[in-house]
Scaffold this motif. Structure first.
Motif, PDB file in Angstrom:
ATOM      1  N   LYS A 179     -34.586  25.328 -37.524  1.00 24.21           N
ATOM      2  CA  LYS A 179     -35.929  25.071 -37.116  1.00 24.21           C
ATOM      3  C   LYS A 179     -36.063  26.189 -36.010  1.00 24.21           C
ATOM      4  CE  LYS A 179     -37.078  20.440 -37.976  1.00 24.21           C
ATOM      5  NZ  LYS A 179     -37.700  19.155 -37.277  1.00 24.21           N
ATOM      6  N   THR A 180     -37.164  26.784 -35.767  1.00 22.03           N
ATOM      7  CA  THR A 180     -37.635  27.872 -34.888  1.00 22.03           C
ATOM      8  C   THR A 180     -38.710  27.305 -34.122  1.00 22.03           C
ATOM      9  OG1 THR A 180     -39.283  29.102 -36.254  1.00 22.03           O
ATOM     10  CG2 THR A 180     -36.886  29.872 -36.019  1.00 22.03           C
ATOM     11  N   PHE A 181     -38.514  27.568 -32.714  1.00 21.13           N
ATOM     12  CA  PHE A 181     -39.732  27.084 -31.988  1.00 21.13           C
ATOM     13  C   PHE A 181     -40.812  27.963 -31.529  1.00 21.13           C
ATOM     14  CE2 PHE A 181     -38.375  22.881 -32.248  1.00 21.13           C
ATOM     15  CZ  PHE A 181     -37.120  22.823 -32.401  1.00 21.13           C
ATOM     16  N   ASN A 182     -41.457  28.533 -32.340  1.00 23.09           N
ATOM     17  CA  ASN A 182     -42.613  29.699 -32.188  1.00 23.09           C
ATOM     18  C   ASN A 182     -43.648  28.998 -31.450  1.00 23.09           C
ATOM     19  OD1 ASN A 182     -41.256  32.001 -32.912  1.00 23.09           O
ATOM     20  ND2 ASN A 182     -41.714  31.229 -34.979  1.00 23.09           N
ATOM     21  N   LEU A 183     -44.242  29.188 -30.416  1.00 23.01           N
ATOM     22  CA  LEU A 183     -45.344  28.290 -30.003  1.00 23.01           C
ATOM     23  C   LEU A 183     -46.665  28.937 -30.328  1.00 23.01           C
ATOM     24  CD1 LEU A 183     -43.595  27.626 -26.515  1.00 23.01           C
ATOM     25  CD2 LEU A 183     -43.818  26.246 -28.581  1.00 23.01           C
ATOM     26  N   PHE A 196     -41.784  30.319 -41.187  1.00 20.14           N
ATOM     27  CA  PHE A 196     -40.821  28.955 -40.748  1.00 20.14           C
ATOM     28  C   PHE A 196     -40.534  28.585 -42.128  1.00 20.14           C
ATOM     29  CE2 PHE A 196     -40.371  24.624 -40.424  1.00 20.14           C
ATOM     30  CZ  PHE A 196     -39.365  24.615 -39.348  1.00 20.14           C
ATOM     31  N   LEU A 197     -41.500  28.242 -43.053  1.00 25.70           N
ATOM     32  CA  LEU A 197     -41.070  27.646 -44.460  1.00 25.70           C
ATOM     33  C   LEU A 197     -40.109  28.853 -45.360  1.00 25.70           C
ATOM     34  CD1 LEU A 197     -44.555  26.340 -45.573  1.00 25.70           C
ATOM     35  CD2 LEU A 197     -42.437  24.941 -45.111  1.00 25.70           C
ATOM     36  N   SER A 198     -40.135  30.079 -45.143  1.00 27.19           N
ATOM     37  CA  SER A 198     -39.438  30.891 -45.962  1.00 27.19           C
ATOM     38  C   SER A 198     -38.111  30.771 -45.485  1.00 27.19           C
ATOM     39  CB  SER A 198     -39.762  32.272 -45.568  1.00 27.19           C
ATOM     40  OG  SER A 198     -39.598  32.719 -44.361  1.00 27.19           O
ATOM     41  N   THR A 199     -37.643  30.169 -44.193  1.00 26.81           N
ATOM     42  CA  THR A 199     -36.361  30.026 -44.043  1.00 26.81           C
ATOM     43  C   THR A 199     -35.811  28.594 -44.856  1.00 26.81           C
ATOM     44  OG1 THR A 199     -36.731  28.159 -42.232  1.00 26.81           O
ATOM     45  CG2 THR A 199     -36.728  30.703 -41.713  1.00 26.81           C
ATOM     46  N   PHE A 200     -36.454  28.194 -45.367  1.00 25.99           N
ATOM     47  CA  PHE A 200     -36.275  26.912 -46.283  1.00 25.99           C
ATOM     48  C   PHE A 200     -36.348  27.540 -47.745  1.00 25.99           C
ATOM     49  CE2 PHE A 200     -37.405  24.806 -42.423  1.00 25.99           C
ATOM     50  CZ  PHE A 200     -36.340  24.017 -42.280  1.00 25.99           C
ATOM     51  N   PHE A 220     -42.389  18.893 -40.790  1.00 28.58           N
ATOM     52  CA  PHE A 220     -41.238  19.530 -41.874  1.00 28.58           C
ATOM     53  C   PHE A 220     -40.033  19.007 -41.487  1.00 28.58           C
ATOM     54  CE2 PHE A 220     -44.649  22.779 -40.875  1.00 28.58           C
ATOM     55  CZ  PHE A 220     -45.021  22.907 -41.873  1.00 28.58           C
ATOM     56  N   GLU A 221     -39.742  17.761 -41.585  1.00 25.63           N
ATOM     57  CA  GLU A 221     -38.625  17.037 -41.451  1.00 25.63           C
ATOM     58  C   GLU A 221     -38.013  16.938 -42.885  1.00 25.63           C
ATOM     59  OE1 GLU A 221     -38.991  13.984 -37.719  1.00 25.63           O
ATOM     60  OE2 GLU A 221     -40.110  13.438 -39.498  1.00 25.63           O
ATOM     61  N   PHE A 222     -37.418  17.925 -43.473  1.00 21.97           N
ATOM     62  CA  PHE A 222     -37.222  17.966 -44.916  1.00 21.97           C
ATOM     63  C   PHE A 222     -35.758  17.073 -44.850  1.00 21.97           C
ATOM     64  CE2 PHE A 222     -39.331  22.233 -44.646  1.00 21.97           C
ATOM     65  CZ  PHE A 222     -40.523  21.728 -45.266  1.00 21.97           C
ATOM     66  N   PRO A 223     -35.490  16.568 -46.051  1.00 24.05           N
ATOM     67  CA  PRO A 223     -34.299  16.118 -46.171  1.00 24.05           C
ATOM     68  C   PRO A 223     -33.042  17.106 -46.248  1.00 24.05           C
ATOM     69  CG  PRO A 223     -35.432  15.846 -48.164  1.00 24.05           C
ATOM     70  CD  PRO A 223     -36.322  16.634 -47.205  1.00 24.05           C
ATOM     71  N   GLU A 224     -31.618  16.612 -45.886  1.00 25.38           N
ATOM     72  CA  GLU A 224     -30.756  17.636 -46.059  1.00 25.38           C
ATOM     73  C   GLU A 224     -30.558  18.563 -47.278  1.00 25.38           C
ATOM     74  OE1 GLU A 224     -27.139  16.691 -44.011  1.00 25.38           O
ATOM     75  OE2 GLU A 224     -28.059  15.549 -42.672  1.00 25.38           O
ATOM     76  N   ASP A 225     -30.836  17.888 -48.098  1.00 24.49           N
ATOM     77  CA  ASP A 225     -30.793  18.499 -49.638  1.00 24.49           C
ATOM     78  C   ASP A 225     -32.084  19.258 -50.075  1.00 24.49           C
ATOM     79  OD1 ASP A 225     -32.189  16.262 -50.282  1.00 24.49           O
ATOM     80  OD2 ASP A 225     -31.063  15.808 -52.078  1.00 24.49           O
ATOM     81  N   GLY A 226     -33.005  19.316 -49.208  1.00 18.78           N
ATOM     82  CA  GLY A 226     -34.094  20.151 -49.292  1.00 18.78           C
ATOM     83  C   GLY A 226     -35.229  19.500 -49.768  1.00 18.78           C
ATOM     84  N   TRP A 227     -36.267  20.174 -49.764  1.00 16.39           N
ATOM     85  CA  TRP A 227     -37.820  19.797 -50.168  1.00 16.39           C
ATOM     86  C   TRP A 227     -37.678  19.284 -51.542  1.00 16.39           C
ATOM     87  CZ3 TRP A 227     -41.826  21.923 -53.065  1.00 16.39           C
ATOM     88  CH2 TRP A 227     -43.058  21.191 -53.033  1.00 16.39           C
TER      89      TRP A 227
END
Length: 187
Positions: A8-12, A47-51, A147-154
């Motif tokens: 996670k990144t924390f852009n504000l 942010f989503l692109s990191t996943f 965006f609390e995705f499971p460890e094995d991904g969305w």
């Protein structure tokens, strides 16, 4: 620290003196539509692109949003991959040019059976049997991690055997996972 937290990144984003992390949305029981400002939407896309994920752009919904600040028209509509406590789904967001944070619509809260527990600073999502802590902002707004995705991904909500997040309509039944991926093997 698990994989989800470390990525996670924390852009504000600032909205009426309110700073909100990219992964959080405001629970807005008065919002008829999910809305987000263009700048914040671009942060969510990044942010989503990191996943390996992206929103699925849809025909722009007619209409706009009105509130204390006046009225503005939607410039883009997208279905955004999301997850609460590892339960995957989507939320439809309408993008505005104004600097508006990610506002979850009341239909999202209704669909998940939100039970707000203010003494515990938590929300029970009754219909998915999950409880999530919330952040109370200095303005009194309530923010949750979307965006609390499971460890094995969305997981694509149409591929799930369990009840997914969001309002899924029959019109979405043929949508493939590749519509939400930044790079896909499904061509």
């Amino acid at each position: 620290m698990n994989q989800t937290t470390s990525a996670k990144t924390f852009n504000l984003s600032t909205f009426i003196g309110l700073s909100l992390s990219t992964s959080h949305g405001l629970v807005d029981t008065g919002a008829q539509h999910g809305v987000i400002g263009q700048e914040q939407y671009e942060r969510v896309v990044s942010f989503l692109s990191t996943f390996g994920l992206k929103p699925r752009v849809m025909p722009t919904q007619r209409g706009g949003a009105s509130g204390v600040g006046g009225e503005s028209q939607f410039i883009l509509t997208a279905e955004v991959p999301t997850a609460i406590q590892g339960v995957c789904g989507t939320v439809k967001l309408n993008v505005l040019t104004e600097p508006i944070p990610f506002l979850l619509p009341v239909s999202f809260s209704e669909h998940l059976g939100m039970v707000l527990n203010m003494p515990e600073k938590s929300i029970q999502w009754k219909y998915i049997d999950k409880t999530q802590s919330y952040t109370r902002m200095p303005t009194g707004h309530i923010a949750v991690d979307c965006f609390e995705f499971p460890e094995d991904g969305w997981k694509h909500p149409h591929e799930l055997d369990e009840k997914p997040l969001g309002n899924l309509h029959h019109a979405n039944a043929g949508i493939r996972r590749s519509a939400f991926e930044t790079q896909s093997d499904d061509i």
